[in-house]
Design a protein around this motif. Structure first.
Motif, PDB file in Angstrom:
ATOM      1  N   ASP A  96      31.514  49.987  38.094  1.00 15.12           N
ATOM      2  CA  ASP A  96      31.737  50.858  38.701  1.00 15.12           C
ATOM      3  C   ASP A  96      33.253  50.828  39.248  1.00 15.12           C
ATOM      4  OD1 ASP A  96      29.353  52.221  38.815  1.00 15.12           O
ATOM      5  OD2 ASP A  96      28.843  51.615  40.673  1.00 15.12           O
ATOM      6  N   GLN A  97      33.866  49.662  39.612  1.00 15.46           N
ATOM      7  CA  GLN A  97      35.126  49.539  39.763  1.00 15.46           C
ATOM      8  C   GLN A  97      36.046  49.851  38.629  1.00 15.46           C
ATOM      9  OE1 GLN A  97      34.372  45.367  41.248  1.00 15.46           O
ATOM     10  NE2 GLN A  97      35.207  45.998  43.289  1.00 15.46           N
ATOM     11  N   ILE A  98      35.476  49.518  37.481  1.00 15.54           N
ATOM     12  CA  ILE A  98      36.667  49.930  36.235  1.00 15.54           C
ATOM     13  C   ILE A  98      36.489  51.410  36.132  1.00 15.54           C
ATOM     14  CG2 ILE A  98      36.816  49.649  33.812  1.00 15.54           C
ATOM     15  CD1 ILE A  98      35.603  46.814  34.108  1.00 15.54           C
TER      16      ILE A  98
ATOM     17  N   GLU B  36      36.929  42.696  30.111  1.00 17.26           N
ATOM     18  CA  GLU B  36      35.647  42.451  29.757  1.00 17.26           C
ATOM     19  C   GLU B  36      35.026  41.167  30.389  1.00 17.26           C
ATOM     20  OE1 GLU B  36      32.832  41.837  25.696  1.00 17.26           O
ATOM     21  OE2 GLU B  36      34.863  42.779  25.648  1.00 17.26           O
ATOM     22  N   ASP B  37      35.800  40.205  30.308  1.00 16.94           N
ATOM     23  CA  ASP B  37      35.674  38.639  30.792  1.00 16.94           C
ATOM     24  C   ASP B  37      35.459  38.974  32.273  1.00 16.94           C
ATOM     25  OD1 ASP B  37      35.593  37.459  28.126  1.00 16.94           O
ATOM     26  OD2 ASP B  37      37.531  36.675  28.556  1.00 16.94           O
ATOM     27  N   SER B  38      36.354  39.783  32.820  1.00 19.32           N
ATOM     28  CA  SER B  38      36.278  39.862  34.411  1.00 19.32           C
ATOM     29  C   SER B  38      34.948  40.435  35.062  1.00 19.32           C
ATOM     30  CB  SER B  38      37.424  40.588  34.995  1.00 19.32           C
ATOM     31  OG  SER B  38      38.658  39.864  34.839  1.00 19.32           O
ATOM     32  N   ALA B  39      34.425  41.412  34.201  1.00 21.33           N
ATOM     33  CA  ALA B  39      33.258  41.927  34.313  1.00 21.33           C
ATOM     34  C   ALA B  39      32.149  41.210  34.079  1.00 21.33           C
ATOM     35  CB  ALA B  39      32.938  43.356  33.605  1.00 21.33           C
TER      36      ALA B  39
ATOM     37  N   ASP C 218      46.255  43.095  40.694  1.00 25.40           N
ATOM     38  CA  ASP C 218      46.931  41.897  41.299  1.00 25.40           C
ATOM     39  C   ASP C 218      45.597  40.966  41.732  1.00 25.40           C
ATOM     40  OD1 ASP C 218      49.448  42.817  40.966  1.00 25.40           O
ATOM     41  OD2 ASP C 218      49.661  43.616  43.079  1.00 25.40           O
ATOM     42  N   ARG C 219      44.736  41.641  42.121  1.00 26.07           N
ATOM     43  CA  ARG C 219      43.483  40.896  42.677  1.00 26.07           C
ATOM     44  C   ARG C 219      42.716  40.036  41.468  1.00 26.07           C
ATOM     45  NH1 ARG C 219      37.901  41.417  42.857  1.00 26.07           N
ATOM     46  NH2 ARG C 219      37.910  43.480  42.045  1.00 26.07           N
ATOM     47  N   LEU C 220      42.556  40.897  40.457  1.00 19.49           N
ATOM     48  CA  LEU C 220      42.076  40.220  39.218  1.00 19.49           C
ATOM     49  C   LEU C 220      42.928  39.137  38.551  1.00 19.49           C
ATOM     50  CD1 LEU C 220      40.648  43.314  37.528  1.00 19.49           C
ATOM     51  CD2 LEU C 220      39.343  41.375  38.883  1.00 19.49           C
TER      52      LEU C 220
ATOM     53  N   ASN D 154      46.777  51.445  40.109  1.00 22.19           N
ATOM     54  CA  ASN D 154      45.519  50.443  39.780  1.00 22.19           C
ATOM     55  C   ASN D 154      46.328  48.925  40.312  1.00 22.19           C
ATOM     56  OD1 ASN D 154      42.980  51.659  39.516  1.00 22.19           O
ATOM     57  ND2 ASN D 154      43.983  52.374  37.606  1.00 22.19           N
ATOM     58  N   THR D 155      47.367  49.075  40.809  1.00 23.52           N
ATOM     59  CA  THR D 155      48.063  47.826  41.142  1.00 23.52           C
ATOM     60  C   THR D 155      47.332  46.787  41.858  1.00 23.52           C
ATOM     61  OG1 THR D 155      50.194  48.762  40.749  1.00 23.52           O
ATOM     62  CG2 THR D 155      50.173  46.582  42.078  1.00 23.52           C
TER      63      THR D 155
END
Length: 91
Positions: free
Chosen positions: A37-39, A26-29, A79-81, A74-75
């Motif tokens: 869309d990515q989620i 949620e914070d990342s979005a 990893d990116r997030l 979804n690794t």
């Protein structure tokens, strides 16, 4: 077409795995690090997993902060997030 219960289960697994690796989706979005869309795509990738029961067991038994299991679809996203989240904390 995937059923509502299947999508809900995999959405929960994606959220739990994100939390497991230290990412708040949620914070990342809200912060613009990931789009809705990515989620959604992550949930669909998760739904292609052949063994979600093993994933649920992994999440229940593993200490928080560990890496995703090697089979996680979804690794790269996590990893990116994780990297973005760490750099924001450090910066």
């Amino acid at each position: 077409m995937l059923g509502k219960n299947t999508l809900k289960r995999h959405a929960e697994l994606v959220d739990q795995m994100a939390t497991h690796v230290g990412v708040d989706l949620e914070d990342s979005a809200i912060g613009g690090d990931v789009s809705i869309d990515q989620i959604s795509d992550a949930v669909l990738r998760c739904s292609d997993c052949s063994n979600p029961d093993h994933c649920a067991q992994f999440l229940a038994q593993s200490a928080q902060g560990q890496k995703t299991p090697e089979y996680c679809r979804n690794t790269s996203l996590f990893d990116r997030l994780t990297s973005l989240s760490e750099s924001k904390r450090d910066g």
